[in-house]
Structures are given as C-alpha cells and as structure tokens.
Write a protein that holds these residues in place. Structure first.
Motif, PDB file in Angstrom:
ATOM      1  N   ILE A   7     -18.462  25.893 -46.092  1.00  0.00           N
ATOM      2  CA  ILE A   7     -19.653  25.087 -46.335  1.00  0.00           C
ATOM      3  C   ILE A   7     -20.668  25.390 -45.243  1.00  0.00           C
ATOM      4  O   ILE A   7     -20.296  25.807 -44.145  1.00  0.00           O
ATOM      5  CB  ILE A   7     -19.323  23.581 -46.352  1.00  0.00           C
ATOM      6  N   PRO A   8     -21.966  25.193 -45.504  1.00  0.00           N
ATOM      7  CA  PRO A   8     -22.948  25.386 -44.438  1.00  0.00           C
ATOM      8  C   PRO A   8     -22.684  24.413 -43.295  1.00  0.00           C
ATOM      9  O   PRO A   8     -22.112  23.333 -43.494  1.00  0.00           O
ATOM     10  CB  PRO A   8     -24.286  25.073 -45.132  1.00  0.00           C
ATOM     11  N   SER A   9     -23.077  24.783 -42.094  1.00  0.00           N
ATOM     12  CA  SER A   9     -22.884  23.917 -40.937  1.00  0.00           C
ATOM     13  C   SER A   9     -23.534  22.563 -41.177  1.00  0.00           C
ATOM     14  O   SER A   9     -24.750  22.479 -41.371  1.00  0.00           O
ATOM     15  CB  SER A   9     -23.495  24.557 -39.690  1.00  0.00           C
ATOM     16  N   THR A  69     -23.988  20.072 -39.121  1.00  0.00           N
ATOM     17  CA  THR A  69     -24.871  19.647 -38.026  1.00  0.00           C
ATOM     18  C   THR A  69     -26.252  20.291 -38.166  1.00  0.00           C
ATOM     19  O   THR A  69     -27.273  19.628 -38.008  1.00  0.00           O
ATOM     20  CB  THR A  69     -24.252  20.003 -36.666  1.00  0.00           C
ATOM     21  N   LEU A  70     -26.251  21.594 -38.482  1.00  0.00           N
ATOM     22  CA  LEU A  70     -27.535  22.266 -38.676  1.00  0.00           C
ATOM     23  C   LEU A  70     -28.254  21.731 -39.909  1.00  0.00           C
ATOM     24  O   LEU A  70     -29.479  21.589 -39.914  1.00  0.00           O
ATOM     25  CB  LEU A  70     -27.322  23.771 -38.800  1.00  0.00           C
ATOM     26  N   ALA A  71     -27.500  21.409 -40.967  1.00  0.00           N
ATOM     27  CA  ALA A  71     -28.106  20.906 -42.194  1.00  0.00           C
ATOM     28  C   ALA A  71     -28.767  19.546 -41.972  1.00  0.00           C
ATOM     29  O   ALA A  71     -29.890  19.297 -42.428  1.00  0.00           O
ATOM     30  CB  ALA A  71     -27.061  20.819 -43.293  1.00  0.00           C
ATOM     31  N   ILE A  72     -28.067  18.668 -41.263  1.00  0.00           N
ATOM     32  CA  ILE A  72     -28.628  17.337 -41.028  1.00  0.00           C
ATOM     33  C   ILE A  72     -29.823  17.414 -40.093  1.00  0.00           C
ATOM     34  O   ILE A  72     -30.842  16.731 -40.287  1.00  0.00           O
ATOM     35  CB  ILE A  72     -27.540  16.397 -40.476  1.00  0.00           C
ATOM     36  N   THR A  73     -29.744  18.263 -39.073  1.00  0.00           N
ATOM     37  CA  THR A  73     -30.877  18.452 -38.184  1.00  0.00           C
ATOM     38  C   THR A  73     -32.084  18.982 -38.951  1.00  0.00           C
ATOM     39  O   THR A  73     -33.218  18.534 -38.733  1.00  0.00           O
ATOM     40  CB  THR A  73     -30.506  19.417 -37.045  1.00  0.00           C
ATOM     41  N   ALA A  74     -31.840  19.931 -39.862  1.00  0.00           N
ATOM     42  CA  ALA A  74     -32.939  20.472 -40.666  1.00  0.00           C
ATOM     43  C   ALA A  74     -33.555  19.396 -41.552  1.00  0.00           C
ATOM     44  O   ALA A  74     -34.785  19.331 -41.717  1.00  0.00           O
ATOM     45  CB  ALA A  74     -32.430  21.635 -41.513  1.00  0.00           C
ATOM     46  N   THR A  75     -32.713  18.528 -42.131  1.00  0.00           N
ATOM     47  CA  THR A  75     -33.225  17.424 -42.951  1.00  0.00           C
ATOM     48  C   THR A  75     -34.093  16.484 -42.119  1.00  0.00           C
ATOM     49  O   THR A  75     -35.181  16.064 -42.553  1.00  0.00           O
ATOM     50  CB  THR A  75     -32.062  16.639 -43.572  1.00  0.00           C
ATOM     51  N   ALA A  76     -33.627  16.139 -40.914  1.00  0.00           N
ATOM     52  CA  ALA A  76     -34.388  15.254 -40.046  1.00  0.00           C
ATOM     53  C   ALA A  76     -35.731  15.876 -39.678  1.00  0.00           C
ATOM     54  O   ALA A  76     -36.779  15.194 -39.668  1.00  0.00           O
ATOM     55  CB  ALA A  76     -33.586  14.939 -38.787  1.00  0.00           C
ATOM     56  N   PHE A 101     -12.369  18.357 -34.408  1.00  0.00           N
ATOM     57  CA  PHE A 101     -12.663  19.708 -33.956  1.00  0.00           C
ATOM     58  C   PHE A 101     -14.107  20.067 -34.279  1.00  0.00           C
ATOM     59  O   PHE A 101     -14.740  19.476 -35.151  1.00  0.00           O
ATOM     60  CB  PHE A 101     -11.730  20.701 -34.641  1.00  0.00           C
ATOM     61  N   TRP A 102     -14.611  21.068 -33.565  1.00  0.00           N
ATOM     62  CA  TRP A 102     -15.954  21.581 -33.861  1.00  0.00           C
ATOM     63  C   TRP A 102     -15.952  22.235 -35.234  1.00  0.00           C
ATOM     64  O   TRP A 102     -15.027  22.974 -35.583  1.00  0.00           O
ATOM     65  CB  TRP A 102     -16.388  22.575 -32.786  1.00  0.00           C
ATOM     66  N   VAL A 103     -16.986  21.977 -35.998  1.00  0.00           N
ATOM     67  CA  VAL A 103     -16.986  22.292 -37.425  1.00  0.00           C
ATOM     68  C   VAL A 103     -16.765  23.771 -37.741  1.00  0.00           C
ATOM     69  O   VAL A 103     -16.157  24.102 -38.764  1.00  0.00           O
ATOM     70  CB  VAL A 103     -18.302  21.817 -38.078  1.00  0.00           C
TER      71      VAL A 103
END
Length: 397
Positions: A11-13, A15-22, A123-125
């Motif tokens: 799946i896409p990262s 953390t990066l996806a949520i940051t991009a949405t914000a 764990f880190w994603v």
C-alpha cells in the motif's frame, strides 16, 4: 495492462498520504493542524546550507561514484568510530538516497522467496512493504505497551523457524518512541548469534533521546555481533535534512558491496550537492541537535500530559524520536454522524473531518488501538491541535 504481482502486495505510505491530504486541505484555505508529518520543523543548519552552496558554485553538480563520495564515506566512518567505537573501512559504507533507500537496497540484496524476517510490532510502516516487494515474509513479533514495548528473548526465540533470516531492530522506535536499553539488546544479540540471524539496526533517531537515555547500538555488543549487523542511519532527523535525501548503511563488506551493485543499476549516486551538505552536517558539533532535542522535549511533555487528560486516551511518555503513540481503544463504540468508532482509522477520519487535525492511525504500524502524533511542529500548532482534538473527543456520543 497487467501489472506485476508485487505491485499489488503493498500500500502507499500512509504517513505520506495523510500528510499530502493535510497539505491539500491547507492549500484550499482549510486550517488543518498536521500531526502526521515525520520530519523536524527546524531549518537545516546554516553551515550545511553554506556547504551546499559552495558545492554548487564549485561546479560539484556531476555524477559521483554510485556508492557515495569518498569524503562522505570517510566522514561516516569517523562518526561511527567517535560515537560508537566501531571500526569500519569506507568500503563497508554505502550512501543512498535516504535511510529508506538504504533499507530497500538491503532487502533486495539479502532476501528472497521463503525467507522470514522478524519485525517487532508496532513497527515503521515501510519495513513490511519493502519485504513483501522482495518476496520475503514479514513475521510480526508483538510487544506489550505496558512493558515499554520491550523484546523478550524467549518470545523472540519462539518466533524463529528454519526460514528466519533476520530481525529488524529500531531504537529509538517510530512510532512508539520506545528505546532499547543495553540489557534488551544483549538478549536480542544472544538469540541472533545462536540462531544465525542478520540484525538490521535502524538508528535514524539515534540523537533524539530524552530523560537521560543514551543511545546504544546493538553493533557495539561485540565483534561477533557487529559482524552480522547492518546499521542504517542518515542525516534527515538529527540535522533537519529530510529533503536532502541522504542515508547510509554500514555493515559486512560482502553485503554492502551487493547493495552497492544494486544501487548502481537503480538510482546510481545520491545527489552530489546533498553529499557535500551531509559531510558538513556530520562534522558539526552537537549544539544544533541539542537545541532541537531540548525543544522536542518541551513539546513532548506538553503533548503527553494533555493527551492523558483527554477522555478515553492514555499515552506512555516516549524516550526517543518525536512521536506520541496514545492508546485510544477506550473510545471504541463511541459514535458520531457516520456511526461507531471501531478502529484507529475511524478515529483518524473523525479527527480530520470534524476537528481538522491530521493524525496517523495505528493499523499500518501494526496496532489498531493507537494513533500517532508527531510533535515535530511548533508549540502553537500543538496547543491548538490538542484543543481541537479534546473538544472533538468530548462531542462523541
């Protein structure tokens, strides 16, 4: 068009996806408080910028050796000797486009179908998905929040099979903020030696520790341990250089050489200018990082104290990194207009839509009972975001 099967395993990262949405919401004029982003809000130190500018002016803008320039590899060797007492030859160092890239090179060089890799959870994603991309099988080793997410040797032993090839050790840990003391690492090392495991030691947050904690690298526990350990690190977190994309691996020469060969056929060298900047960063004294960590410490205490006062929330105080990882399971079955909150993902959606607060749900980290909040953002944003979060939680039915 039929895609490769491996593309469907990941799946896409998140953390990066949520940051991009914000960021997209902010671009629309919506006032979003972003607790999702895993990067320091401090600016890169001026001497590091100056080194980059000097490299540009000197025309250092061409290809470099694919494994990194000798100056940087030698500087990394000097750092590991000075800080950890570990001796490496520059040929045992590979410079890559960030620590994530170093980990991916390692997975490609080391694992194949049938191999199992132990990952302490949470764990880190990216650990899990990088293994899946390289045909290996991630095996989760559950840890307990009430034990500080410690790894017990007997539990580790029970998860090992004839197919187990490696264990990932991440201290300080993303997302929990937990750190492993020497005794814990000795227990892991003893099992790894006895069962012939490779140790992957992700130490990217090594300088971001609190409450008198001293970072301990598992590779320092003896030559036999160091001989089967790959240290992963970089300049992103300690020197506020996330966008410069410089990470590195230090380990056995044969493995580092294989990783370097893979890199030579994929990305080739890391950015030439960033490498010069990284040399300057690693030669800085500790003043910049100490100031940054002192501010993170102040924010950490405020965030954890406030979280523990919120209804249905409990949060251990982290001893490393810059994340709070509160347990929100007592909020499950509470309701809002879309229905019941039954998971961390549900709560993250609720907070983003109703409070305009971006957090990362715990499921991609291996826990449905937690959310992750970064305090690598300004105190004003932290206070406003926590106010919004507390109000939103009080409005749940």
């Amino acid at each position: 068009m039929k895609l490769a099967a491996r593309a469907g395993r990941i799946i896409p990262s998140p953390t990066l996806a949520i940051t991009a949405t914000a960021k997209a919401m902010a671009a629309q004029g919506i006032d979003v408080i972003d607790f999702a982003s895993g990067e320091p809000d401090f600016d890169t130190p001026e001497p590091v910028k100056a080194a980059a500018e000097a490299a540009i002016r000197a025309g250092f803008t061409k290809y470099t050796p694919s494994s990194g320039i000798d100056e940087l590899r030698t500087t990394i060797v000097e750092k590991l000797q000075a800080e950890l007492g570990l001796r490496y030859d520059p040929s045992q160092i590979l410079v890559s486009c960030g620590a994530k890239h170093s980990l991916y090179n390692l997975a490609e060089a080391l694992f194949e179908a049938g191999d199992e890799v132990l990952i302490p959870a949470p764990f880190w994603v990216s650990y899990r998905d990088q293994l899946l991309l390289n045909d290996a099988t991630p095996v989760l080793l559950e840890t307990r929040e009430d034990e500080g997410y410690a790894i017990h040797p007997d539990e580790l032993e029970r998860h090992i099979t004839p197919r187990t090839k490696a264990i990932i050790v991440n201290s300080p840990c993303n997302p929990t903020g937990a750190t492993y003391d020497r005794a814990t690492l000795e227990g892991i090392a003893t099992v790894a030696l006895r069962r012939d495991l490779v140790i992957i030691s992700d130490e990217i947050y090594d300088k971001i520790v609190y409450d008198g904690v001293r970072h301990c690298s598992i590779a320092t526990l003896g030559q036999d341990v160091a001989a089967r350990t790959v240290i992963i690190n970089g300049v992103s977190k300690a020197y506020a250089m996330t966008g410069w994309r410089i990470g590195y691996a230090a380990g056995p020469k044969s493995l580092i050489t294989a990783m370097a060969n893979i890199q030579s056929q994929s990305t080739s060298n890391p950015c030439s200018i960033s490498q010069k900047a990284a040399v300057a960063a690693l030669r800085l004294d500790d003043a910049f990082t100490a100031r940054m960590v002192a501010e993170f410490d102040r924010r950490r205490r405020v965030m954890v104290e406030r979280l523990n006062k919120m209804p249905g929330v409990s949060c251990r105080i982290p001893t490393g990194a810059f994340y709070a990882f509160p347990n929100i399971s007592r909020l499950f079955t509470r309701r809002w207009k879309r229905g019941a909150i039954t998971s961390a993902s549900d709560l993250a959606t609720y907070l983003l839509e109703e409070a305009k607060v971006a957090v990362v749900p715990g499921e991609p980290f291996g826990s449905s009972a937690h959310i992750r909040l970064s305090y690598a953002t300004g105190m004003d944003a932290i206070l406003r975001g926590l106010d919004r979060m507390e109000t939103a939680l009080q409005h749940l039915d």
